[in-house]
Design an enzyme around this catalytic site. Structure first.
Site, PDB file in Angstrom:
ATOM      1  N   GLU A  56       0.820  -1.203   0.000  1.00  0.00           N
ATOM      2  CA  GLU A  56       0.000   0.000   0.000  1.00  0.00           C
ATOM      3  C   GLU A  56       0.861   1.263   0.000  1.00  0.00           C
ATOM      4  O   GLU A  56       0.572   2.227  -0.712  1.00  0.00           O
ATOM      5  CB  GLU A  56      -0.926   0.011   1.213  1.00  0.00           C
ATOM      6  CG  GLU A  56      -1.893  -1.161   1.280  1.00  0.00           C
ATOM      7  CD  GLU A  56      -1.365  -2.316   2.110  1.00  0.00           C
ATOM      8  OE1 GLU A  56      -2.164  -2.940   2.823  1.00  0.00           O
ATOM      9  OE2 GLU A  56      -0.145  -2.601   2.022  1.00  0.00           O
ATOM     10  N   SER A 172      21.702 -42.251  -7.517  1.00  0.00           N
ATOM     11  CA  SER A 172      20.478 -41.558  -7.945  1.00  0.00           C
ATOM     12  C   SER A 172      20.758 -40.301  -8.756  1.00  0.00           C
ATOM     13  O   SER A 172      19.837 -39.569  -9.103  1.00  0.00           O
ATOM     14  CB  SER A 172      19.644 -41.174  -6.706  1.00  0.00           C
ATOM     15  OG  SER A 172      20.366 -40.284  -5.883  1.00  0.00           O
ATOM     16  N   GLU A 305      13.501 -32.290   1.442  1.00  0.00           N
ATOM     17  CA  GLU A 305      14.284 -32.969   0.404  1.00  0.00           C
ATOM     18  C   GLU A 305      15.124 -34.013   1.113  1.00  0.00           C
ATOM     19  O   GLU A 305      16.196 -33.717   1.628  1.00  0.00           O
ATOM     20  CB  GLU A 305      15.182 -31.988  -0.347  1.00  0.00           C
ATOM     21  CG  GLU A 305      14.455 -31.025  -1.254  1.00  0.00           C
ATOM     22  CD  GLU A 305      15.410 -30.330  -2.215  1.00  0.00           C
ATOM     23  OE1 GLU A 305      15.971 -30.997  -3.100  1.00  0.00           O
ATOM     24  OE2 GLU A 305      15.596 -29.109  -2.063  1.00  0.00           O
TER      25      GLU A 305
END
Length: 372
Positions: A56, A172, A305
Protein backbone atom coordinates in the site's frame (compact mmCIF):
# COMPACT_ATOMS: atom_id res chain seq x y z
CA UNK A 1 -21.46 -1.07 -3.05
CA UNK A 2 -21.23 -4.68 -4.24
CA UNK A 3 -18.08 -6.20 -5.75
CA UNK A 4 -18.16 -5.68 -9.53
CA UNK A 5 -16.47 -7.31 -12.52
CA UNK A 6 -14.18 -4.27 -12.69
CA UNK A 7 -13.18 -4.90 -9.08
CA UNK A 8 -12.15 -8.44 -10.01
CA UNK A 9 -10.06 -7.17 -12.93
CA UNK A 10 -8.11 -4.74 -10.74
CA UNK A 11 -7.69 -7.35 -7.99
CA UNK A 12 -6.26 -9.75 -10.56
CA UNK A 13 -3.67 -7.09 -11.37
CA UNK A 14 -2.88 -6.70 -7.66
CA UNK A 15 -2.37 -10.46 -7.35
CA UNK A 16 0.06 -10.45 -10.29
CA UNK A 17 2.02 -7.71 -8.54
CA UNK A 18 2.04 -9.69 -5.29
CA UNK A 19 3.61 -12.65 -7.10
CA UNK A 20 6.70 -10.54 -7.76
CA UNK A 21 7.55 -10.96 -4.09
CA UNK A 22 7.43 -14.75 -4.27
CA UNK A 23 11.12 -15.19 -3.42
CA UNK A 24 11.84 -12.07 -1.39
CA UNK A 25 9.19 -11.16 1.22
CA UNK A 26 9.70 -14.03 3.66
CA UNK A 27 8.70 -14.12 6.51
CA UNK A 28 6.09 -11.55 5.50
CA UNK A 29 3.18 -12.34 3.17
CA UNK A 30 3.31 -11.48 -0.54
CA UNK A 31 1.00 -8.52 -1.14
CA UNK A 32 0.12 -6.36 -4.14
CA UNK A 33 -1.83 -3.09 -4.32
CA UNK A 34 -3.46 -1.09 -7.12
CA UNK A 35 -4.92 2.43 -6.82
CA UNK A 36 -7.63 3.32 -9.34
CA UNK A 37 -9.33 6.64 -10.08
CA UNK A 38 -12.02 7.18 -12.71
CA UNK A 39 -11.37 3.69 -14.03
CA UNK A 40 -7.61 4.27 -14.54
CA UNK A 41 -4.68 2.95 -12.53
CA UNK A 42 -2.92 5.89 -10.87
CA UNK A 43 -0.48 3.95 -8.73
CA UNK A 44 0.54 0.41 -7.93
CA UNK A 45 3.10 -1.43 -5.84
CA UNK A 46 3.96 -4.64 -4.07
CA UNK A 47 5.77 -5.68 -0.92
CA UNK A 48 9.28 -6.34 -2.16
CA UNK A 49 11.25 -7.34 0.95
CA UNK A 50 10.71 -7.77 4.69
CA UNK A 51 11.53 -4.56 6.55
CA UNK A 52 10.83 -2.40 3.50
CA UNK A 53 7.64 -0.61 2.45
CA UNK A 54 4.41 -2.58 2.24
CA UNK A 55 2.42 -2.79 -0.98
CA UNK A 56 0.00 0.00 0.00
CA UNK A 57 2.80 2.41 0.90
CA UNK A 58 4.60 1.75 -2.39
CA UNK A 59 1.38 2.23 -4.37
CA UNK A 60 0.58 5.49 -2.51
CA UNK A 61 4.08 6.77 -3.22
CA UNK A 62 3.62 5.99 -6.92
CA UNK A 63 0.20 7.70 -7.04
CA UNK A 64 1.15 10.86 -5.18
CA UNK A 65 -1.72 13.35 -4.93
CA UNK A 66 -3.82 11.19 -7.28
CA UNK A 67 -4.43 8.78 -4.40
CA UNK A 68 -7.03 11.15 -2.92
CA UNK A 69 -10.48 9.88 -3.86
CA UNK A 70 -9.08 6.67 -5.41
CA UNK A 71 -10.19 3.07 -4.94
CA UNK A 72 -7.59 0.78 -3.39
CA UNK A 73 -7.32 -2.89 -4.35
CA UNK A 74 -5.04 -4.88 -2.06
CA UNK A 75 -4.52 -8.64 -1.82
CA UNK A 76 -4.56 -8.68 1.99
CA UNK A 77 -6.28 -6.59 4.63
CA UNK A 78 -4.16 -3.48 5.35
CA UNK A 79 -2.25 -3.82 8.61
CA UNK A 80 -3.32 -1.76 11.61
CA UNK A 81 -0.36 -2.31 13.92
CA UNK A 82 3.20 -1.07 14.19
CA UNK A 83 5.56 -3.84 13.10
CA UNK A 84 8.71 -3.38 11.05
CA UNK A 85 6.81 -0.56 9.31
CA UNK A 86 3.94 1.80 10.31
CA UNK A 87 0.28 0.74 9.82
CA UNK A 88 -0.86 0.73 6.18
CA UNK A 89 -4.50 1.34 7.14
CA UNK A 90 -3.52 4.68 8.68
CA UNK A 91 -1.52 5.58 5.56
CA UNK A 92 -4.59 4.94 3.38
CA UNK A 93 -6.73 7.14 5.64
CA UNK A 94 -4.16 9.93 5.55
CA UNK A 95 -3.95 9.68 1.74
CA UNK A 96 -7.72 10.14 1.46
CA UNK A 97 -8.66 7.04 -0.52
CA UNK A 98 -12.37 6.63 -1.15
CA UNK A 99 -12.77 2.85 -1.00
CA UNK A 100 -10.68 -0.22 -0.12
CA UNK A 101 -11.28 -3.69 -1.54
CA UNK A 102 -9.17 -6.42 0.10
CA UNK A 103 -8.95 -9.95 -1.25
CA UNK A 104 -9.25 -11.34 2.28
CA UNK A 105 -8.98 -10.53 5.97
CA UNK A 106 -5.56 -11.06 7.52
CA UNK A 107 -5.55 -14.11 9.88
CA UNK A 108 -2.61 -12.59 11.76
CA UNK A 109 -4.02 -11.98 15.27
CA UNK A 110 -2.31 -8.57 15.26
CA UNK A 111 -4.61 -7.54 12.39
CA UNK A 112 -7.60 -9.92 12.03
CA UNK A 113 -10.22 -7.38 10.93
CA UNK A 114 -8.75 -4.42 12.80
CA UNK A 115 -7.39 -2.83 9.62
CA UNK A 116 -10.79 -2.91 7.89
CA UNK A 117 -12.46 -1.59 11.06
CA UNK A 118 -9.99 1.31 11.21
CA UNK A 119 -10.82 2.23 7.62
CA UNK A 120 -14.59 2.06 8.19
CA UNK A 121 -14.32 4.15 11.34
CA UNK A 122 -12.57 6.80 9.24
CA UNK A 123 -15.53 6.84 6.82
CA UNK A 124 -13.86 4.76 4.10
CA UNK A 125 -15.91 2.06 2.39
CA UNK A 126 -14.08 -1.24 2.97
CA UNK A 127 -14.75 -4.76 1.66
CA UNK A 128 -13.04 -8.15 1.88
CA UNK A 129 -13.59 -11.33 -0.14
CA UNK A 130 -12.67 -10.44 -3.72
CA UNK A 131 -10.58 -13.35 -5.14
CA UNK A 132 -9.92 -14.67 -1.65
CA UNK A 133 -9.05 -18.19 -2.82
CA UNK A 134 -6.31 -16.90 -5.12
CA UNK A 135 -4.90 -14.67 -2.39
CA UNK A 136 -4.95 -17.52 0.11
CA UNK A 137 -3.03 -19.77 -2.29
CA UNK A 138 -0.34 -17.16 -2.82
CA UNK A 139 0.42 -17.02 0.93
CA UNK A 140 -0.58 -20.54 1.90
CA UNK A 141 2.34 -20.97 4.29
CA UNK A 142 1.99 -17.63 6.06
CA UNK A 143 -1.72 -18.21 6.59
CA UNK A 144 -1.20 -21.76 7.91
CA UNK A 145 1.38 -20.43 10.35
CA UNK A 146 -1.07 -17.78 11.56
CA UNK A 147 -4.02 -20.19 11.78
CA UNK A 148 -2.45 -23.46 12.91
CA UNK A 149 0.94 -22.52 14.32
CA UNK A 150 2.95 -24.55 11.81
CA UNK A 151 4.36 -23.97 8.32
CA UNK A 152 3.08 -25.43 5.05
CA UNK A 153 5.12 -28.57 4.31
CA UNK A 154 6.07 -29.72 0.84
CA UNK A 155 7.81 -33.07 0.30
CA UNK A 156 9.77 -33.21 -2.97
CA UNK A 157 10.79 -36.46 -4.62
CA UNK A 158 12.33 -37.34 -7.99
CA UNK A 159 11.65 -40.80 -9.30
CA UNK A 160 11.58 -42.97 -12.37
CA UNK A 161 8.40 -44.03 -14.14
CA UNK A 162 8.48 -47.26 -12.13
CA UNK A 163 8.66 -45.34 -8.84
CA UNK A 164 12.37 -45.65 -8.01
CA UNK A 165 14.25 -42.82 -6.32
CA UNK A 166 17.61 -44.59 -6.58
CA UNK A 167 19.19 -47.74 -7.93
CA UNK A 168 19.54 -50.67 -5.57
CA UNK A 169 23.16 -49.63 -4.88
CA UNK A 170 22.00 -46.14 -3.88
CA UNK A 171 23.05 -44.26 -7.03
CA UNK A 172 20.48 -41.56 -7.94
CA UNK A 173 22.36 -38.74 -9.72
CA UNK A 174 20.66 -37.61 -11.92
CA UNK A 175 17.19 -39.11 -12.34
CA UNK A 176 15.55 -35.97 -13.72
CA UNK A 177 16.80 -33.50 -16.32
CA UNK A 178 18.16 -29.97 -16.06
CA UNK A 179 14.78 -28.24 -16.45
CA UNK A 180 13.34 -30.14 -13.49
CA UNK A 181 16.40 -29.39 -11.36
CA UNK A 182 16.06 -25.67 -12.18
CA UNK A 183 12.40 -25.88 -11.20
CA UNK A 184 13.46 -27.27 -7.81
CA UNK A 185 15.73 -24.23 -7.36
CA UNK A 186 12.61 -22.04 -7.59
CA UNK A 187 10.86 -24.27 -5.07
CA UNK A 188 13.82 -23.90 -2.71
CA UNK A 189 13.92 -20.12 -3.22
CA UNK A 190 10.31 -19.65 -2.13
CA UNK A 191 10.80 -21.85 0.95
CA UNK A 192 11.69 -20.56 4.40
CA UNK A 193 13.54 -23.76 5.25
CA UNK A 194 14.76 -26.99 3.65
CA UNK A 195 14.71 -30.17 5.75
CA UNK A 196 16.87 -33.20 5.11
CA UNK A 197 18.16 -36.17 7.06
CA UNK A 198 21.66 -37.09 8.12
CA UNK A 199 21.62 -40.12 5.80
CA UNK A 200 21.29 -37.81 2.80
CA UNK A 201 24.05 -35.55 4.11
CA UNK A 202 26.46 -38.47 4.54
CA UNK A 203 25.58 -40.14 1.23
CA UNK A 204 25.32 -37.08 -1.05
CA UNK A 205 27.06 -34.19 0.77
CA UNK A 206 24.45 -31.72 -0.56
CA UNK A 207 24.67 -27.92 -0.48
CA UNK A 208 20.89 -27.41 0.00
CA UNK A 209 21.17 -23.81 -1.14
CA UNK A 210 19.63 -21.88 -4.03
CA UNK A 211 21.84 -21.72 -7.11
CA UNK A 212 20.23 -19.96 -10.06
CA UNK A 213 21.35 -17.04 -12.22
CA UNK A 214 17.74 -16.46 -13.25
CA UNK A 215 16.64 -16.13 -9.63
CA UNK A 216 19.59 -13.85 -8.85
CA UNK A 217 18.37 -11.58 -11.65
CA UNK A 218 14.74 -11.69 -10.45
CA UNK A 219 15.87 -10.84 -6.91
CA UNK A 220 18.24 -8.06 -8.08
CA UNK A 221 21.26 -9.88 -6.71
CA UNK A 222 19.71 -10.19 -3.24
CA UNK A 223 18.70 -13.84 -3.36
CA UNK A 224 17.60 -15.03 0.08
CA UNK A 225 18.94 -18.41 1.19
CA UNK A 226 16.55 -20.65 3.15
CA UNK A 227 17.37 -22.10 6.55
CA UNK A 228 18.95 -25.56 6.10
CA UNK A 229 17.61 -28.04 8.65
CA UNK A 230 19.39 -31.37 9.18
CA UNK A 231 17.83 -34.10 11.32
CA UNK A 232 20.63 -36.00 13.03
CA UNK A 233 19.55 -38.03 16.05
CA UNK A 234 23.02 -39.26 17.03
CA UNK A 235 25.35 -36.39 16.01
CA UNK A 236 26.85 -37.94 12.87
CA UNK A 237 27.02 -34.62 11.00
CA UNK A 238 30.47 -34.46 9.31
CA UNK A 239 32.72 -31.56 10.27
CA UNK A 240 33.86 -31.31 6.63
CA UNK A 241 30.34 -31.15 5.18
CA UNK A 242 30.00 -29.03 2.06
CA UNK A 243 27.12 -27.00 3.47
CA UNK A 244 29.28 -25.86 6.39
CA UNK A 245 31.55 -24.12 3.90
CA UNK A 246 28.69 -22.08 2.45
CA UNK A 247 27.18 -18.92 3.95
CA UNK A 248 23.72 -19.10 5.47
CA UNK A 249 22.07 -20.68 8.50
CA UNK A 250 22.10 -24.37 9.43
CA UNK A 251 19.88 -25.81 12.15
CA UNK A 252 20.95 -29.26 13.29
CA UNK A 253 18.13 -31.05 15.12
CA UNK A 254 19.15 -33.93 17.34
CA UNK A 255 18.10 -36.16 20.22
CA UNK A 256 21.57 -36.30 21.75
CA UNK A 257 23.41 -34.10 24.20
CA UNK A 258 25.93 -31.99 22.31
CA UNK A 259 29.54 -31.82 23.61
CA UNK A 260 31.00 -28.35 23.37
CA UNK A 261 34.07 -29.66 21.52
CA UNK A 262 31.85 -31.25 18.86
CA UNK A 263 29.91 -28.02 18.44
CA UNK A 264 33.04 -25.87 18.29
CA UNK A 265 34.36 -27.89 15.33
CA UNK A 266 31.27 -27.13 13.28
CA UNK A 267 30.92 -23.52 14.32
CA UNK A 268 34.41 -22.76 13.05
CA UNK A 269 33.10 -22.48 9.49
CA UNK A 270 31.37 -20.16 7.03
CA UNK A 271 27.82 -21.15 7.97
CA UNK A 272 25.86 -19.93 10.99
CA UNK A 273 25.48 -23.23 12.86
CA UNK A 274 22.84 -23.85 15.55
CA UNK A 275 21.72 -27.00 17.38
CA UNK A 276 18.21 -27.80 18.63
CA UNK A 277 17.37 -30.85 20.76
CA UNK A 278 13.91 -32.35 20.10
CA UNK A 279 13.60 -35.93 21.30
CA UNK A 280 10.60 -37.92 20.14
CA UNK A 281 9.66 -41.60 20.29
CA UNK A 282 12.20 -44.37 19.59
CA UNK A 283 15.12 -41.99 19.79
CA UNK A 284 14.00 -40.01 16.73
CA UNK A 285 13.37 -36.30 16.27
CA UNK A 286 9.80 -35.24 17.06
CA UNK A 287 8.61 -33.92 13.68
CA UNK A 288 5.52 -32.18 15.05
CA UNK A 289 7.64 -30.32 17.60
CA UNK A 290 10.10 -29.48 14.82
CA UNK A 291 7.39 -27.80 12.74
CA UNK A 292 6.24 -25.82 15.78
CA UNK A 293 9.83 -24.71 16.36
CA UNK A 294 10.17 -23.63 12.74
CA UNK A 295 6.92 -21.67 12.96
CA UNK A 296 8.34 -19.89 16.02
CA UNK A 297 11.26 -18.95 13.77
CA UNK A 298 8.73 -17.40 11.32
CA UNK A 299 9.08 -20.16 8.72
CA UNK A 300 6.09 -20.11 6.38
CA UNK A 301 6.86 -22.76 3.74
CA UNK A 302 9.10 -25.75 4.41
CA UNK A 303 10.55 -28.07 1.78
CA UNK A 304 11.52 -31.64 2.66
CA UNK A 305 14.28 -32.97 0.40
CA UNK A 306 15.25 -36.25 1.99
CA UNK A 307 15.54 -39.99 1.61
CA UNK A 308 12.72 -42.48 1.74
CA UNK A 309 12.68 -42.82 5.54
CA UNK A 310 12.26 -39.13 6.38
CA UNK A 311 10.00 -38.40 3.41
CA UNK A 312 7.86 -41.37 4.41
CA UNK A 313 7.75 -40.24 8.05
CA UNK A 314 6.34 -36.82 7.12
CA UNK A 315 3.71 -38.45 4.90
CA UNK A 316 2.80 -41.25 7.33
CA UNK A 317 2.38 -38.79 10.21
CA UNK A 318 0.07 -36.58 8.16
CA UNK A 319 2.52 -33.67 8.20
CA UNK A 320 3.01 -33.35 4.44
CA UNK A 321 0.57 -30.78 3.04
CA UNK A 322 1.85 -31.26 -0.50
CA UNK A 323 3.94 -33.84 -2.31
CA UNK A 324 5.83 -32.66 -5.40
CA UNK A 325 6.81 -35.58 -7.62
CA UNK A 326 9.14 -35.16 -10.58
CA UNK A 327 8.72 -38.25 -12.77
CA UNK A 328 11.48 -39.01 -15.24
CA UNK A 329 10.79 -41.04 -18.43
CA UNK A 330 13.07 -43.83 -17.21
CA UNK A 331 12.63 -47.39 -15.99
CA UNK A 332 15.19 -48.20 -13.30
CA UNK A 333 14.15 -51.73 -12.44
CA UNK A 334 14.85 -53.05 -8.98
CA UNK A 335 15.77 -50.13 -6.74
CA UNK A 336 14.79 -47.93 -3.85
CA UNK A 337 11.30 -46.52 -3.30
CA UNK A 338 10.69 -42.79 -2.85
CA UNK A 339 8.80 -43.37 0.43
CA UNK A 340 9.33 -45.80 3.30
CA UNK A 341 5.80 -46.32 4.63
CA UNK A 342 4.17 -48.79 7.02
CA UNK A 343 3.00 -52.12 5.67
CA UNK A 344 -0.75 -51.76 5.10
CA UNK A 345 -3.01 -54.84 4.99
CA UNK A 346 -6.33 -53.09 4.29
CA UNK A 347 -7.18 -50.66 1.49
CA UNK A 348 -8.85 -48.29 3.92
CA UNK A 349 -5.44 -47.82 5.58
CA UNK A 350 -3.66 -46.51 2.51
CA UNK A 351 -2.89 -42.81 2.12
CA UNK A 352 -5.09 -41.18 -0.50
CA UNK A 353 -4.12 -37.99 -2.32
CA UNK A 354 -5.70 -35.66 -4.85
CA UNK A 355 -3.89 -34.28 -7.87
CA UNK A 356 -3.68 -30.50 -7.60
CA UNK A 357 -1.53 -29.75 -10.66
CA UNK A 358 0.33 -31.54 -13.45
CA UNK A 359 2.89 -29.96 -15.80
CA UNK A 360 5.62 -31.09 -18.15
CA UNK A 361 9.04 -29.71 -17.14
CA UNK A 362 11.57 -30.47 -19.85
CA UNK A 363 11.35 -34.21 -20.47
CA UNK A 364 9.99 -34.86 -16.98
CA UNK A 365 6.49 -34.52 -15.53
CA UNK A 366 5.85 -32.56 -12.33
CA UNK A 367 2.78 -33.49 -10.31
CA UNK A 368 1.63 -31.74 -7.16
CA UNK A 369 -0.50 -33.78 -4.76
CA UNK A 370 -2.44 -32.74 -1.68
CA UNK A 371 -4.17 -34.64 1.09
CA UNK A 372 -7.81 -35.48 0.48
Amino acid sequence: MAISSQDYAFMARALRLAERGLYTTDPNPRVGCVLVKNGEIVGEGWHERAGEGHAEVNALRAAGDSARGADCYVTLEPCSHHGRTPPCAEALVKAGVRRVVAAMEDPNPSVAGKGLALLRNAGIEAHAGCMAAEADELNIGFFQRMRAGRPWVRVKVASSLDGRSALLNGVSKWITGGAAREDVQKLRARSSAIITGIGTVIADDPSLNVRSQELERICNGKLRQPLRVVLDSQLRFPADSKMLKLPGKILLVTCADVPESWLAQRRNCEADFEVLKLTGENGRVDLTALLSALAARECNEVLVEAGANLAGAFVAQGLADEIWTYIAPKLMGEGRSAFALPCFDQMDQVISLKLNEVRQVGDDVRMIWRKE
